[in-house]
Structures are given as C-alpha cells and as structure tokens.
Design a protein around this motif. Structure first.
Motif, PDB file in Angstrom:
ATOM      1  N   LEU A  80      -3.705  13.643  11.254  1.00 38.53           N
ATOM      2  CA  LEU A  80      -3.926  12.776  12.410  1.00 38.53           C
ATOM      3  C   LEU A  80      -3.680  11.315  12.036  1.00 38.53           C
ATOM      4  N   ARG A  81      -4.064  10.946  10.823  1.00 32.87           N
ATOM      5  CA  ARG A  81      -3.886   9.547  10.424  1.00 32.87           C
ATOM      6  C   ARG A  81      -2.413   9.193  10.271  1.00 32.87           C
ATOM      7  N   SER A  82      -1.642  10.054   9.626  1.00 36.02           N
ATOM      8  CA  SER A  82      -0.226   9.743   9.432  1.00 36.02           C
ATOM      9  C   SER A  82       0.512   9.700  10.767  1.00 36.02           C
ATOM     10  N   LEU A  83       0.165  10.607  11.674  1.00 37.12           N
ATOM     11  CA  LEU A  83       0.809  10.619  12.986  1.00 37.12           C
ATOM     12  C   LEU A  83       0.397   9.401  13.809  1.00 37.12           C
ATOM     13  N   LEU A  84      -0.879   9.022  13.712  1.00 40.82           N
ATOM     14  CA  LEU A  84      -1.346   7.830  14.414  1.00 40.82           C
ATOM     15  C   LEU A  84      -0.676   6.585  13.841  1.00 40.82           C
ATOM     16  N   ARG A  85      -0.605   6.513  12.522  1.00 39.09           N
ATOM     17  CA  ARG A  85       0.010   5.360  11.876  1.00 39.09           C
ATOM     18  C   ARG A  85       1.458   5.200  12.315  1.00 39.09           C
ATOM     19  N   ALA A  86       2.197   6.297  12.364  1.00 36.26           N
ATOM     20  CA  ALA A  86       3.598   6.224  12.778  1.00 36.26           C
ATOM     21  C   ALA A  86       3.725   5.753  14.222  1.00 36.26           C
ATOM     22  N   HIS A  87       2.812   6.197  15.059  1.00 35.40           N
ATOM     23  CA  HIS A  87       2.871   5.820  16.478  1.00 35.40           C
ATOM     24  C   HIS A  87       2.614   4.334  16.686  1.00 35.40           C
ATOM     25  N   VAL A  88       1.635   3.785  15.977  1.00 33.04           N
ATOM     26  CA  VAL A  88       1.248   2.390  16.226  1.00 33.04           C
ATOM     27  C   VAL A  88       1.982   1.410  15.310  1.00 33.04           C
ATOM     28  N   TRP A  89       2.855   1.907  14.432  1.00 31.57           N
ATOM     29  CA  TRP A  89       3.523   1.018  13.496  1.00 31.57           C
ATOM     30  C   TRP A  89       4.261  -0.128  14.182  1.00 31.57           C
ATOM     31  N   PRO A  90       4.991   0.095  15.278  1.00 31.71           N
ATOM     32  CA  PRO A  90       5.629  -1.047  15.951  1.00 31.71           C
ATOM     33  C   PRO A  90       4.617  -2.085  16.441  1.00 31.71           C
ATOM     34  N   LEU A  91       3.480  -1.642  16.940  1.00 30.01           N
ATOM     35  CA  LEU A  91       2.444  -2.586  17.368  1.00 30.01           C
ATOM     36  C   LEU A  91       1.856  -3.317  16.166  1.00 30.01           C
ATOM     37  N   HIS A  92       1.679  -2.588  15.070  1.00 34.31           N
ATOM     38  CA  HIS A  92       1.176  -3.197  13.832  1.00 34.31           C
ATOM     39  C   HIS A  92       2.102  -4.320  13.385  1.00 34.31           C
ATOM     40  N   GLN A  93       3.407  -4.051  13.396  1.00 38.95           N
ATOM     41  CA  GLN A  93       4.376  -5.067  12.997  1.00 38.95           C
ATOM     42  C   GLN A  93       4.359  -6.256  13.961  1.00 38.95           C
ATOM     43  N   GLN A  94       4.247  -5.952  15.261  1.00 37.41           N
ATOM     44  CA  GLN A  94       4.214  -7.028  16.251  1.00 37.41           C
ATOM     45  C   GLN A  94       3.004  -7.927  16.035  1.00 37.41           C
ATOM     46  N   LEU A  95       1.856  -7.316  15.732  1.00 41.14           N
ATOM     47  CA  LEU A  95       0.651  -8.098  15.479  1.00 41.14           C
ATOM     48  C   LEU A  95       0.805  -8.940  14.212  1.00 41.14           C
TER      49      LEU A  95
END
Length: 207
Positions: free
Chosen positions: A11-26
C-alpha cells in the motif's frame, strides 16, 4: 519525505507512486525552495511560517474528526503542529498578529468513504514531513545562525515524529487482512493534504 526503500506493491509503494507528482510540486513551491537558500531573508522566513500555519489550520480540524471516528486506533494519536508553528513564529517575529488566516481557495475536505484509509493517507503526508526536516534545520543553522529555533517549535517537533512515521510505514507495508484499508481512499486522503499544502505554500493559488 522518506529516505528508505519499501518493498514493491505494498500500500505504501502504491500510494507513494500515486502522490509522487504532488510531492514534487510541493517540494518545488516557492516557500519550500526558499527555506534552504542562503539568501533567505527574515520577512520571507516569517511568511513561510505563516503559510505553514495556514495549511495546518485548514488540515488539522478535518484530520482530528477522522481520528475521532476511528474506533480502534492503529497509530499513536496525531501530534498537532499548529501550536508549535505559533511558538516558532512568535519567537522569531515577536508577535502572532500577521499569521495567515484560512482562505476560500484552499481545497475543502472531501466526503471520504473510508475514514480510516483517508486518515492514514493524511498521516502519510504529515508524518512524512519529518524526513525533510533535518535538511531545513541544517540550512537555517548554517545560513542564519543568529535566527532562533524554538526548542518546542515546529521544526524540532517534526523531528520527534520519526517514530510515528516509521510505524505508519510498517503498517502500510504489511498486508491488511483485518482492517478495511483501501488504496483508493488512502490516495484520496493523501491527495487532499498535499493539495492543501500546495495551495497554502504557493501564493498564486490562493488568489
């Protein structure tokens, strides 16, 4: 926000992949970019703390409501950041009169279908902030040694959240056979928190 590897397809790896663009934007927001720069000036730093205050004012009431709705807690209770940001701001600025107030442009909390999953998604973002904090503290101390950091303020409080972050990572890396944790609602909760931070820390999105 995290500095160690996790197994694939959890769940963590899948969640991380999903939010990675938002993480980069932040990470690329003007506020976060400014914090580690040697030319950071006092008004910009004070404004950054004010913008963080704005974000947590918006996020924490909703997170508290989700936490209260969970009948069997799976993590230690969330440590509110808001009072610690206020301490940091007051020590640096000698006043809290200029702290930002919530604005209509911040994304409202969605109606989550699974409060537990949304809560864990939100905690993923909030506790993950502890991973980048040492870099910010190091930059502030190196570039601005005369600026005080409150011993119970925002930055030092984030450092104390590493155990909660590791517990959350372990939880999301473990098969969820006895809890109704869903990936879609994990993503939903994390996305709301990320988007709230992005809107708070990027001035143009609030106009």
């Amino acid at each position: 926000m995290e500095n160690f590897l996790n197994p694939p397809d959890t769940l963590r790896s899948l969640l991380r992949a999903h939010v990675w663009p938002l993480h980069q934007q932040l990470d690329q927001s003007p506020t976060l970019q400014a914090l580690t720069q040697p030319n950071l000036d006092a008004p910009t730093y004070a404004r950054a703390l004010s913008n963080f205050h704005l974000a947590y004012q918006h996020i924490e009431p909703g997170l508290a409501a989700l936490e209260q709705s969970i009948q069997q807690p799976v993590l230690p209770a969330y440590e509110p950041r808001l009072p610690h940001i206020r301490k940091e701001y007051v020590m640096f600025n000698n006043s809290d009169s200029d702290l930002a107030e919530p604005g209509a442009a911040l994304p409202p909390m969605p109606a989550f279908l699974c409060p537990l999953s949304a809560y864990l998604g939100g905690r993923y973002v909030l506790e993950g902030a502890s991973q980048g904090t040492p870099y910010v503290i190091r930059a502030l101390r190196n570039h601005h040694p005369a600026w005080p950091l409150h011993p119970e303020g925002y930055w030092h409080t984030l450092l104390t959240q590493v155990p909660a972050w590791r517990q959350l990572c372990h939880l999301l890396d473990t098969p969820q056979n006895d809890r109704p944790v869903t990936l879609s609602e994990l993503k939903h909760g994390a996305t709301w928190v990320f988007e709230s931070f992005i809107a708070s820390l990027t001035p143009s999105t609030r106009h």
